[in-house]
Design a protein around this motif. Sequence first.
Motif, PDB file in Angstrom:
ATOM      1  N   UNK A 144       0.821  -1.211   0.000  1.00  0.00           N
ATOM      2  CA  UNK A 144       0.000   0.000   0.000  1.00  0.00           C
ATOM      3  C   UNK A 144       0.854   1.259   0.000  1.00  0.00           C
ATOM      4  N   UNK A 145       0.400   2.258  -0.759  1.00  0.00           N
ATOM      5  CA  UNK A 145       1.074   3.550  -0.780  1.00  0.00           C
ATOM      6  C   UNK A 145       0.690   4.348   0.458  1.00  0.00           C
ATOM      7  N   UNK A 146       1.697   4.950   1.106  1.00  0.00           N
ATOM      8  CA  UNK A 146       1.455   5.802   2.270  1.00  0.00           C
ATOM      9  C   UNK A 146       1.686   7.254   1.863  1.00  0.00           C
ATOM     10  N   UNK A 147       0.676   8.104   1.971  1.00  0.00           N
ATOM     11  CA  UNK A 147       0.864   9.508   1.612  1.00  0.00           C
ATOM     12  C   UNK A 147       1.794  10.217   2.584  1.00  0.00           C
ATOM     13  N   UNK A 148       2.314  11.354   2.153  1.00  0.00           N
ATOM     14  CA  UNK A 148       3.269  12.103   2.961  1.00  0.00           C
ATOM     15  C   UNK A 148       2.677  13.455   3.325  1.00  0.00           C
ATOM     16  N   UNK A 149       2.216  13.583   4.554  1.00  0.00           N
ATOM     17  CA  UNK A 149       1.745  14.863   5.092  1.00  0.00           C
ATOM     18  C   UNK A 149       1.815  14.769   6.615  1.00  0.00           C
ATOM     19  N   UNK A 150       1.794  15.876   7.310  1.00  0.00           N
ATOM     20  CA  UNK A 150       1.929  15.854   8.771  1.00  0.00           C
ATOM     21  C   UNK A 150       0.832  15.005   9.442  1.00  0.00           C
ATOM     22  N   UNK A 151       1.254  14.045  10.238  1.00  0.00           N
ATOM     23  CA  UNK A 151       0.316  13.192  10.956  1.00  0.00           C
ATOM     24  C   UNK A 151      -0.132  11.970  10.196  1.00  0.00           C
ATOM     25  N   UNK A 152       0.404  11.755   8.997  1.00  0.00           N
ATOM     26  CA  UNK A 152      -0.022  10.588   8.203  1.00  0.00           C
ATOM     27  C   UNK A 152       0.283   9.280   8.926  1.00  0.00           C
ATOM     28  N   UNK A 153       1.256   9.294   9.817  1.00  0.00           N
ATOM     29  CA  UNK A 153       1.625   8.067  10.539  1.00  0.00           C
ATOM     30  C   UNK A 153       0.514   7.571  11.457  1.00  0.00           C
ATOM     31  N   UNK A 154      -0.487   8.400  11.700  1.00  0.00           N
ATOM     32  CA  UNK A 154      -1.605   7.986  12.550  1.00  0.00           C
ATOM     33  C   UNK A 154      -2.634   7.143  11.781  1.00  0.00           C
ATOM     34  N   UNK A 155      -2.479   7.082  10.479  1.00  0.00           N
ATOM     35  CA  UNK A 155      -3.381   6.246   9.679  1.00  0.00           C
ATOM     36  C   UNK A 155      -2.838   4.839   9.526  1.00  0.00           C
ATOM     37  N   UNK A 156      -3.669   3.950   9.017  1.00  0.00           N
ATOM     38  CA  UNK A 156      -3.266   2.567   8.760  1.00  0.00           C
ATOM     39  C   UNK A 156      -3.570   2.247   7.300  1.00  0.00           C
ATOM     40  N   UNK A 157      -3.145   1.058   6.858  1.00  0.00           N
ATOM     41  CA  UNK A 157      -3.431   0.579   5.508  1.00  0.00           C
ATOM     42  C   UNK A 157      -4.202  -0.736   5.590  1.00  0.00           C
ATOM     43  N   UNK A 231      -8.139  17.281  -0.238  1.00  0.00           N
ATOM     44  CA  UNK A 231      -6.767  16.803  -0.061  1.00  0.00           C
ATOM     45  C   UNK A 231      -6.390  16.911   1.412  1.00  0.00           C
ATOM     46  N   UNK A 232      -5.650  15.933   1.912  1.00  0.00           N
ATOM     47  CA  UNK A 232      -5.269  15.922   3.318  1.00  0.00           C
ATOM     48  C   UNK A 232      -4.201  16.987   3.596  1.00  0.00           C
ATOM     49  N   UNK A 233      -4.417  17.732   4.682  1.00  0.00           N
ATOM     50  CA  UNK A 233      -3.447  18.727   5.126  1.00  0.00           C
ATOM     51  C   UNK A 233      -2.641  18.220   6.313  1.00  0.00           C
ATOM     52  N   UNK A 234      -3.351  17.710   7.324  1.00  0.00           N
ATOM     53  CA  UNK A 234      -2.665  17.177   8.500  1.00  0.00           C
ATOM     54  C   UNK A 234      -3.657  16.350   9.320  1.00  0.00           C
ATOM     55  N   UNK A 235      -3.096  15.492  10.173  1.00  0.00           N
ATOM     56  CA  UNK A 235      -3.903  14.704  11.112  1.00  0.00           C
ATOM     57  C   UNK A 235      -3.342  14.906  12.507  1.00  0.00           C
ATOM     58  N   UNK A 236      -4.234  15.217  13.438  1.00  0.00           N
ATOM     59  CA  UNK A 236      -3.839  15.392  14.831  1.00  0.00           C
ATOM     60  C   UNK A 236      -4.454  14.274  15.666  1.00  0.00           C
ATOM     61  N   UNK A 237      -3.671  13.743  16.608  1.00  0.00           N
ATOM     62  CA  UNK A 237      -4.140  12.655  17.457  1.00  0.00           C
ATOM     63  C   UNK A 237      -4.207  13.128  18.904  1.00  0.00           C
ATOM     64  N   UNK A 238      -5.407  13.010  19.499  1.00  0.00           N
ATOM     65  CA  UNK A 238      -5.599  13.439  20.883  1.00  0.00           C
ATOM     66  C   UNK A 238      -5.193  12.334  21.856  1.00  0.00           C
ATOM     67  N   UNK A 239      -5.182  12.672  23.171  1.00  0.00           N
ATOM     68  CA  UNK A 239      -4.799  11.677  24.170  1.00  0.00           C
ATOM     69  C   UNK A 239      -5.752  10.493  24.214  1.00  0.00           C
ATOM     70  N   UNK A 240      -7.027  10.720  23.862  1.00  0.00           N
ATOM     71  CA  UNK A 240      -7.989   9.619  23.850  1.00  0.00           C
ATOM     72  C   UNK A 240      -7.950   8.845  22.532  1.00  0.00           C
ATOM     73  N   UNK A 241      -6.911   9.101  21.712  1.00  0.00           N
ATOM     74  CA  UNK A 241      -6.672   8.452  20.420  1.00  0.00           C
ATOM     75  C   UNK A 241      -7.618   8.905  19.318  1.00  0.00           C
ATOM     76  N   UNK A 242      -8.462   9.885  19.596  1.00  0.00           N
ATOM     77  CA  UNK A 242      -9.324  10.452  18.566  1.00  0.00           C
ATOM     78  C   UNK A 242      -8.469  11.203  17.543  1.00  0.00           C
TER      79      UNK A 242
END
Length: 448
Positions: A144-157, A231-242
């Motif tokens: 799977x291709x992983x996009x490159x933008x801030x917070x993308x590591x919080x997603x899965x494939x 288009x994705x700009x960024x993903x933020x992850x809260x303490x409750x994992x939201x």
Amino acid sequence: MAKHDYDLFVIGAGSGGVRAARVSAAHGAKVAIAEEHKVGGTCVIRGCVPKKLLVYGAHFAEDLQDARRFGWEVPACNFHWPTLRDNVLEEVARLEAAYTDTLRNHDVEVIKERAVVTGPNEVRLAGGRTVTARHILIATGARPVLPDFPGAQHGITSNEVFHLPELPRRVVIAGAGYIANEFAGIFHQFGSDVTLVNRSDIILRGYDETIRDRLLTISMMKGIQFRFHAAFRKVEKARDRTLTIHMTGCDPIEADMLLFAVGRSPNTEGLGLESAGVQIDDKGAVKVDEDNKSTCGSIYAVGDVTNRVQLTPVAIREGQAFADTVFGDKPTRVDYGSIPSAVFSHPPLAGVGMTEGEARNKLGSVKVYLSDFRAMKNVLAGRNERALYKLVVDGETDEVVGLHMIGPDSPEILQAAAIAVKAKLRKEDFDSVVALHPTMAEELVLMR
């Protein structure tokens, strides 16, 4: 001739590699196959097989509702994700063992290590051992291709989705191809709120426009949400994992899971192919000729790593053709015309041959026949969902050049219908067949 450790060394034990190894060994070749993960590859381990099992599980959501209209007193039912997840993974483990046994029963040596090419006839294993082979086959598939933008590591494939600890309540899916639409249907049926995000306003690019528009309409009626031209700009992850997902063109979305389904890239990085003069294209795929041979005469490649047609049955055909050509004294080439394909969405769709648009561009004179109907089961169930079948016919020769459908069991019906398209049958041949009544498939021979 130089003496080698093996006649064939296969790197990658997916569908194409397994078929090539097994058949080559049956032809009398001494064969080894190296796999760093699990035998079976994407399809068996983390692709079409476990995903289809999830599709089956998701179907019960509507089936249980419909059953009440058919007289069944069905109590309120709750879905338990860990039960399905664990049963699916158990089946995957069984299949991996079966594939491994099949290889060993055909005297193929299975090596559970990463292997890289170090020369035209040489492979180095992760354990440090170097072996030689008269021929090397690259069958490492794609990832799977992983996009490159801030917070993308919080997603899965799709690789990780089969191992989720719990069912996410809110799901955002990036992409609009078959993987995105299949998982959108799956998670929606499981009870999740699903939003599909795409950079354009087209889903299932390459499929017939009428059919994909029908899927979009039905998906929206079911409650799946779409965000187009986003288009994705960024993903933020809260303490409750939201997750808070920021995009262009629309307001932020809060979710519990972000699934990337934005394409797949050939697995050629770090394989050492340059050491043998194997050329790679600009998308990372191995360049091969009609006989699956790379730019190095002793190295071949089949399956998704060549990026020709990323379908499991195609990889299997290519593996078979390679083995028959190189070791079976039976030169064989794969015919890539009229390959059937399906999307196991809710409802599923399937197609073979040219779309209406392709036919008009290529042939000019085209006749189109449509059947737009409610399946008998949906009528009694009180479900307004409509099926749509479409025949695309050459206006000059009457040949059926394309067949596309969406509705219950469409992939099962299309497999047989694809034979007619492959055989270049004409519309009058369809018309001359007696309808099998009452079925949905009979619509294929009743269109006038």
